[in-house]
Design a protein around this motif. Structure first.
Motif, PDB file in Angstrom:
ATOM      1  N   HIS A 288     -37.054  31.593  -6.747  1.00 23.92           N
ATOM      2  CA  HIS A 288     -36.959  33.026  -7.141  1.00 23.92           C
ATOM      3  C   HIS A 288     -36.977  33.016  -8.909  1.00 23.92           C
ATOM      4  O   HIS A 288     -36.460  34.236  -9.099  1.00 23.92           O
ATOM      5  CB  HIS A 288     -35.759  33.827  -6.750  1.00 23.92           C
ATOM      6  N   ASP A 289     -37.326  32.084  -9.599  1.00 22.92           N
ATOM      7  CA  ASP A 289     -37.346  31.995 -10.942  1.00 22.92           C
ATOM      8  C   ASP A 289     -36.172  32.535 -11.644  1.00 22.92           C
ATOM      9  O   ASP A 289     -36.397  33.175 -12.749  1.00 22.92           O
ATOM     10  CB  ASP A 289     -38.675  32.849 -11.387  1.00 22.92           C
ATOM     11  N   GLN A 290     -34.872  32.047 -11.074  1.00 24.46           N
ATOM     12  CA  GLN A 290     -33.821  32.521 -11.740  1.00 24.46           C
ATOM     13  C   GLN A 290     -33.272  31.701 -12.870  1.00 24.46           C
ATOM     14  O   GLN A 290     -32.551  31.941 -13.572  1.00 24.46           O
ATOM     15  CB  GLN A 290     -32.833  32.727 -10.802  1.00 24.46           C
ATOM     16  N   LEU A 291     -34.138  30.320 -12.895  1.00 25.61           N
ATOM     17  CA  LEU A 291     -33.617  29.563 -14.127  1.00 25.61           C
ATOM     18  C   LEU A 291     -34.670  28.928 -14.562  1.00 25.61           C
ATOM     19  O   LEU A 291     -35.755  28.871 -13.715  1.00 25.61           O
ATOM     20  CB  LEU A 291     -32.694  28.402 -13.550  1.00 25.61           C
ATOM     21  N   GLU A 292     -34.763  28.714 -15.765  1.00 26.39           N
ATOM     22  CA  GLU A 292     -36.173  27.879 -16.492  1.00 26.39           C
ATOM     23  C   GLU A 292     -35.647  26.393 -16.732  1.00 26.39           C
ATOM     24  O   GLU A 292     -36.479  25.567 -16.496  1.00 26.39           O
ATOM     25  CB  GLU A 292     -36.172  28.428 -17.812  1.00 26.39           C
ATOM     26  N   HIS A 293     -34.419  25.965 -17.041  1.00 34.91           N
ATOM     27  CA  HIS A 293     -34.031  24.544 -17.330  1.00 34.91           C
ATOM     28  C   HIS A 293     -32.756  24.166 -16.658  1.00 34.91           C
ATOM     29  O   HIS A 293     -31.974  25.059 -16.437  1.00 34.91           O
ATOM     30  CB  HIS A 293     -33.831  24.474 -18.852  1.00 34.91           C
ATOM     31  N   LEU A 294     -32.931  23.062 -15.927  1.00 34.26           N
ATOM     32  CA  LEU A 294     -31.943  22.583 -15.270  1.00 34.26           C
ATOM     33  C   LEU A 294     -31.308  21.284 -15.770  1.00 34.26           C
ATOM     34  O   LEU A 294     -31.989  20.325 -16.025  1.00 34.26           O
ATOM     35  CB  LEU A 294     -32.201  22.404 -13.506  1.00 34.26           C
ATOM     36  N   PHE A 295     -30.090  21.204 -15.961  1.00 33.91           N
ATOM     37  CA  PHE A 295     -29.288  19.923 -16.236  1.00 33.91           C
ATOM     38  C   PHE A 295     -28.290  19.798 -15.246  1.00 33.91           C
ATOM     39  O   PHE A 295     -27.523  20.526 -14.686  1.00 33.91           O
ATOM     40  CB  PHE A 295     -28.762  20.142 -17.748  1.00 33.91           C
ATOM     41  N   VAL A 296     -28.043  18.509 -14.677  1.00 38.75           N
ATOM     42  CA  VAL A 296     -27.211  18.074 -13.957  1.00 38.75           C
ATOM     43  C   VAL A 296     -25.987  16.815 -14.469  1.00 38.75           C
ATOM     44  O   VAL A 296     -26.817  15.943 -15.180  1.00 38.75           O
ATOM     45  CB  VAL A 296     -27.764  17.643 -12.623  1.00 38.75           C
ATOM     46  N   ALA A 297     -24.912  17.143 -14.233  1.00 38.41           N
ATOM     47  CA  ALA A 297     -23.828  16.112 -14.657  1.00 38.41           C
ATOM     48  C   ALA A 297     -23.094  15.772 -13.314  1.00 38.41           C
ATOM     49  O   ALA A 297     -22.595  16.648 -12.899  1.00 38.41           O
ATOM     50  CB  ALA A 297     -23.040  16.467 -15.833  1.00 38.41           C
ATOM     51  N   ALA A 298     -23.039  14.405 -12.715  1.00 36.68           N
ATOM     52  CA  ALA A 298     -22.396  14.348 -11.575  1.00 36.68           C
ATOM     53  C   ALA A 298     -22.059  12.763 -11.657  1.00 36.68           C
ATOM     54  O   ALA A 298     -22.802  12.052 -12.350  1.00 36.68           O
ATOM     55  CB  ALA A 298     -23.001  14.782 -10.465  1.00 36.68           C
ATOM     56  N   PRO A 299     -21.017  12.285 -10.906  1.00 39.68           N
ATOM     57  CA  PRO A 299     -20.847  10.778 -10.901  1.00 39.68           C
ATOM     58  C   PRO A 299     -21.986  10.182 -10.139  1.00 39.68           C
ATOM     59  O   PRO A 299     -22.889  10.752  -9.362  1.00 39.68           O
ATOM     60  CB  PRO A 299     -19.713  10.466  -9.711  1.00 39.68           C
ATOM     61  N   PRO A 300     -22.283   9.009 -10.310  1.00 37.01           N
ATOM     62  CA  PRO A 300     -23.604   8.225 -10.054  1.00 37.01           C
ATOM     63  C   PRO A 300     -24.066   8.531  -8.505  1.00 37.01           C
ATOM     64  O   PRO A 300     -25.231   8.976  -8.193  1.00 37.01           O
ATOM     65  CB  PRO A 300     -23.300   6.835 -10.194  1.00 37.01           C
ATOM     66  N   ARG A 301     -23.071   8.558  -7.448  1.00 33.49           N
ATOM     67  CA  ARG A 301     -23.425   8.740  -6.292  1.00 33.49           C
ATOM     68  C   ARG A 301     -23.569  10.048  -5.979  1.00 33.49           C
ATOM     69  O   ARG A 301     -24.978  10.098  -5.140  1.00 33.49           O
ATOM     70  CB  ARG A 301     -22.261   8.342  -5.116  1.00 33.49           C
ATOM     71  N   ALA A 302     -23.018  11.071  -6.426  1.00 31.10           N
ATOM     72  CA  ALA A 302     -23.410  12.391  -6.223  1.00 31.10           C
ATOM     73  C   ALA A 302     -24.648  12.691  -7.031  1.00 31.10           C
ATOM     74  O   ALA A 302     -25.525  13.590  -6.292  1.00 31.10           O
ATOM     75  CB  ALA A 302     -22.192  13.190  -6.617  1.00 31.10           C
TER      76      ALA A 302
END
Length: 148
Positions: free
Chosen positions: A93-107
């Protein structure tokens, strides 16, 4: 550096997730309360869903055929799949332009695998770190470094 557009920073582990949004470059990070979620009853193991059982090749014993996954891991995967589905909907639905993710390796691996093509196209960077409990000021610096 990124061009204009809203940037979403997803911080997650296998049991909790939170989302911070930067509306324009250099603006303060806003925490989206509707995205601060914890693992819920819909993600928890249901005793009716136990793995199939098999007889031992020798003797009368039986054992589960679960592929070596624990119930805890199965619950986490279900939770992370739900988070990835929410990100996918936002991307469609074009609610975001850029995504960054930080999580432990498995997740992080589970999240990357579960993200659909629209969300993957917006994924700019990821970090295999648990940043979920850091305060917003420390996160600002870490996320700025991640954006470079």
């Amino acid at each position: 550096m990124l061009d204009a557009g809203e940037a979403w920073f997803l911080l997650a582990d296998g049991r909790r997730a939170r989302l911070l949004v930067e509306r324009v470059r250099g603006a303060a990070l806003e925490e989206r309360a509707d995205w601060t979620v914890e693992i819920g009853p819909e993600d928890l193991y249901d005793p009716q869903d136990r793995p199939p059982r098999s007889y031992d090749s020798v003797g009368a014993g039986r054992h589960a055929m679960d592929g070596g996954r624990s119930l805890h891991e199965a619950e986490e995967e279900k939770f992370l799949a739900r988070i990835a589905a929410r990100i996918d909907e936002a991307a469609k639905h074009d609610q975001l332009e850029h995504l960054f993710v930080a999580a432990p390796p498995r997740a992080l691996g589970i999240l990357r695998d579960r993200l659909g093509k629209p969300a993957q196209a917006r994924l700019r960077a990821s970090a295999a770190k648990d940043l979920l409990d850091e305060d917003v000021q420390k996160l600002r610096k870490r996320l700025t470094d991640l954006m470079r």
